[in-house]
Each structure stands twice: as structure tokens, then as C-alpha cells.
Design a protein around this motif. Structure first.
Motif, mmCIF file in Angstrom:
data_model
loop_
_atom_site.group_PDB
_atom_site.id
_atom_site.type_symbol
_atom_site.label_atom_id
_atom_site.label_comp_id
_atom_site.label_asym_id
_atom_site.label_seq_id
_atom_site.Cartn_x
_atom_site.Cartn_y
_atom_site.Cartn_z
ATOM 1 N N ILE A 1 -9.494 -5.737 -0.926
ATOM 2 C CA ILE A 1 -8.741 -6.870 -0.375
ATOM 3 C C ILE A 1 -9.647 -8.038 0.001
ATOM 4 O O ILE A 1 -9.486 -9.159 -0.488
ATOM 5 N N VAL A 2 -10.615 -7.773 0.871
ATOM 6 C CA VAL A 2 -11.426 -8.852 1.448
ATOM 7 C C VAL A 2 -12.477 -9.369 0.469
ATOM 8 O O VAL A 2 -12.600 -10.574 0.238
ATOM 9 N N ILE B 1 -17.106 -13.461 3.604
ATOM 10 C CA ILE B 1 -16.278 -12.389 4.157
ATOM 11 C C ILE B 1 -15.646 -12.816 5.475
ATOM 12 O O ILE B 1 -14.455 -12.581 5.726
ATOM 13 N N GLU B 2 -16.434 -13.452 6.329
ATOM 14 C CA GLU B 2 -15.906 -13.882 7.621
ATOM 15 C C GLU B 2 -14.876 -14.992 7.486
ATOM 16 O O GLU B 2 -14.104 -15.245 8.416
ATOM 17 N N GLY B 3 -14.871 -15.672 6.329
ATOM 18 C CA GLY B 3 -13.883 -16.728 6.116
ATOM 19 C C GLY B 3 -12.501 -16.204 5.761
ATOM 20 O O GLY B 3 -11.537 -16.976 5.740
ATOM 21 N N ILE B 4 -12.402 -14.911 5.472
ATOM 22 C CA ILE B 4 -11.095 -14.306 5.184
ATOM 23 C C ILE B 4 -10.427 -13.932 6.507
ATOM 24 O O ILE B 4 -11.048 -13.300 7.360
ATOM 25 N N PRO B 5 -9.170 -14.311 6.721
ATOM 26 C CA PRO B 5 -8.487 -13.995 7.983
ATOM 27 C C PRO B 5 -8.529 -12.508 8.305
ATOM 28 O O PRO B 5 -8.333 -11.660 7.426
ATOM 29 N N GLY C 1 -6.442 -10.834 9.792
ATOM 30 C CA GLY C 1 -5.128 -10.215 9.623
ATOM 31 C C GLY C 1 -4.985 -9.478 8.302
ATOM 32 O O GLY C 1 -4.236 -8.493 8.217
ATOM 33 N N GLN C 2 -5.705 -9.915 7.283
ATOM 34 C CA GLN C 2 -5.601 -9.244 5.992
ATOM 35 C C GLN C 2 -6.220 -7.851 6.054
ATOM 36 O O GLN C 2 -5.690 -6.906 5.463
ATOM 37 N N THR C 3 -7.336 -7.748 6.765
ATOM 38 C CA THR C 3 -7.953 -6.429 6.936
ATOM 39 C C THR C 3 -7.049 -5.516 7.739
ATOM 40 O O THR C 3 -6.849 -4.338 7.398
ATOM 41 N N GLU C 4 -6.495 -6.052 8.813
ATOM 42 C CA GLU C 4 -5.617 -5.249 9.654
ATOM 43 C C GLU C 4 -4.375 -4.817 8.892
ATOM 44 O O GLU C 4 -3.914 -3.670 9.017
ATOM 45 N N ALA C 5 -3.825 -5.720 8.075
ATOM 46 C CA ALA C 5 -2.635 -5.377 7.290
ATOM 47 C C ALA C 5 -2.965 -4.300 6.258
ATOM 48 O O ALA C 5 -2.160 -3.380 6.029
ATOM 49 N N ALA C 6 -4.148 -4.394 5.653
ATOM 50 C CA ALA C 6 -4.546 -3.399 4.651
ATOM 51 C C ALA C 6 -4.716 -2.031 5.291
ATOM 52 O O ALA C 6 -4.286 -1.006 4.733
ATOM 53 N N ILE C 7 -5.322 -1.998 6.478
ATOM 54 C CA ILE C 7 -5.534 -0.726 7.177
ATOM 55 C C ILE C 7 -4.197 -0.134 7.612
ATOM 56 O O ILE C 7 -3.996 1.088 7.575
ATOM 57 N N SER C 8 -3.274 -1.008 7.993
ATOM 58 C CA SER C 8 -1.966 -0.521 8.435
ATOM 59 C C SER C 8 -1.171 0.117 7.301
ATOM 60 O O SER C 8 -0.253 0.903 7.540
ATOM 61 N N THR C 9 -1.511 -0.220 6.065
ATOM 62 C CA THR C 9 -0.826 0.382 4.913
ATOM 63 C C THR C 9 -1.426 1.731 4.533
ATOM 64 O O THR C 9 -0.943 2.382 3.599
ATOM 65 N N LEU D 1 -4.949 2.155 4.014
ATOM 66 C CA LEU D 1 -6.285 2.041 3.428
ATOM 67 C C LEU D 1 -7.353 2.253 4.496
ATOM 68 O O LEU D 1 -7.162 1.907 5.661
ATOM 69 N N LYS D 2 -8.450 2.833 4.101
ATOM 70 C CA LYS D 2 -9.591 2.960 5.001
ATOM 71 C C LYS D 2 -10.323 1.634 5.082
ATOM 72 O O LYS D 2 -10.175 0.783 4.202
ATOM 73 N N PRO D 3 -11.129 1.415 6.140
ATOM 74 C CA PRO D 3 -11.832 0.126 6.279
ATOM 75 C C PRO D 3 -12.651 -0.255 5.049
ATOM 76 O O PRO D 3 -12.644 -1.417 4.630
#
Length: 232
Positions: free
Chosen positions: A147-148, A122-126, A128-136, A138-140
Motif C-alpha cells: 500500500i504505502v 513514505i512519510e508523505g503518505i497519509p 490513515g492508509q496504513t491504519e486502513a490496510a491493517i484494519s483489513t 494486513l500485517k504492518p
């Protein structure tokens, strides 16, 4: 040559080495070893996934107990965990088959190690992908689930296979509580013949090597395959 290495004891007991007394009795030998490892690996996957997610939770009341449990189990020898399950489960639930106590012990022990693989994946995923998903919108937890986690699990596959190889070798400790896996079968044959310990245990070591090498080769192939896909 037969004076130093008599393979007749292997040939005479080959079926017993492979499947024990099955189908006229309980499964044993290599068949039981693979069964213990396979069931424990499947259960450990889900156990490690849950523990890994709990250990990175934003809520301390969830994260701290999970991390404490993981560190406790990782700090204990597997043999001690097997003894825990062997004596604890019957005390809580009545009579429990020895093979089931070993599966629970292997699951508990391996889940703690797989949880660290999950966290690393999980920590190996950037971020930015989590932040981009939340900005669309999606909840954490949705970002983690959709996504992650799928990307992380794909990267974890070789490590899971390596853990399965380690699990196959760990099943040899089941003989200490009387489970008739490969090592226990070899010990039984050796106690019965009292003449060919070298032949018996060299053969057992060869079986472990062949099985583990096959899965190790699979792990390397998966790593190369994943690296090739990332390069495209």
C-alpha cells in the motif's frame, strides 16, 4: 578567433572524449561517466530503499545502526569515501578494478542520500492508509509493501532523477584514482597538447551541462506529470 579558441583540439579528439579507446580499448570519456553513474544509480536505489526502510523500523536494534550509518556516510566528503573503497576493497578482496571501487564508493555515498528520499516519500503518505490496510487484516510489513511503498515510490521519482544528475557530476572525482572518465580524459588530452586547456575544459563543462540539463528537464517534466495525475 582560432588564436583565442582553437576548436581543432576538440574535433581531433572528439571520439576520445566520448568513448575513450573503445572498442579497441577500455571504455572511457562520457561513455564511462554515464556507465559509472547509471550502475551506481541502480545499486543506490536498492541500497537507499533498504536503508530507508531500516531507518524507520519499529525495532531499535535495527533502526539505530541504520541511522548511525546514514549519518556517518552523509557526514563524510565523497572523496574520502572513494579513498576508503580504493584502499579497503583490494585489502579485503585482492585486486579490484578502479572503476569497480568508484562504483562501490558512489553507491555507498548515494544510498545514504537516497535513503532520506525514501523516508520522506513514505512519510508523505497519509497515516490513515496504513491504519486502513491493517484494519483489513494486513500485517504492518504487508501494508508497507503493498500500500504505502508503491505510492511513495511514485512520488520519489523526480527526486531520484535529481540525485542521478548529482551522481553524474560526482563521477568527475573518479579521476583522482585514475579512472578514465570524462574529466580524466580531458586532463590526459591537456597534458598531451599542453596548449589548449581553455578549449578542453570549456568543452568538458559544456558536455556536463548538456547531460545534466537534459535530466533536470526530465525531472521537471515528471514533477508536472505527477502533479497533473494527482489533480485528476
Amino acid at each position: 578567433m582560432d588564436q583565442f579558441f582553437n576548436i581543432s583540439v576538440i574535433a581531433d579528439n572528439f571520439t576520445y572524449f566520448m568513448i575513450g579507446r573503445f572498442p579497441n580499448g577500455p571504455l572511457g570519456g562520457l561513455g564511462l561517466t554515464l556507465y559509472l553513474a547509471s550502475v551506481s544509480c541502480v545499486l543506490s536505489f536498492f541500497g537507499g530503499l533498504i536503508l530507508g526502510l531500516l531507518s524507520i523500523s519499529r525495532f531499535p536494534v535495527v533502526r539505530y545502526p541504520a541511522v548511525a550509518f546514514i549519518n556517518l556516510v552523509r557526514g563524510m566528503p565523497l572523496l574520502m569515501v572513494i579513498f576508503w573503497m580504493y584502499f579497503l576493497l583490494p585489502a579485503l578482496f585482492g585486486k579490484v578494478a578502479e572503476s569497480q571501487t568508484v562504483i562501490m564508493a558512489l553507491t555507498l555515498f548515494t544510498s545514504a542520500y537516497m535513503s532520506r528520499i525514501v523516508v520522506a516519500g513514505i512519510e508523505g503518505i497519509p497515516k490513515g492508509q496504513t491504519e486502513a490496510a491493517i484494519s483489513t487484516g494486513l500485517k504492518p510489513w504487508q501494508a508497507m509493501l503493498y500500500i504505502v511503498l508503491p505510492q511513495g515510490l511514485r512520488n520519489m521519482i523526480p527526486s531520484f532523477v535529481n540525485q542521478f544528475v548529482s551522481l553524474i557530476k560526482d563521477t568527475s572525482l573518479a579521476f583522482i584514482v585514475g579512472v578514465s572518465e570524462l574529466t580524466h580524459v580531458g586532463t590526459q588530452i591537456n597534458n598531451r597538447t599542453m596548449a589548449y586547456p581553455t578549449e578542453i575544459f570549456v568543452f568538458i563543462a559544456l558536455i556536463y551541462f548538456i547531460v545534466c540539463y537534459a535530466f533536470t528537464s526530465l525531472s521537471r517534466w515528471l514533477e508536472q506529470r505527477l502533479a497533473w495525475r494527482k489533480a485528476i
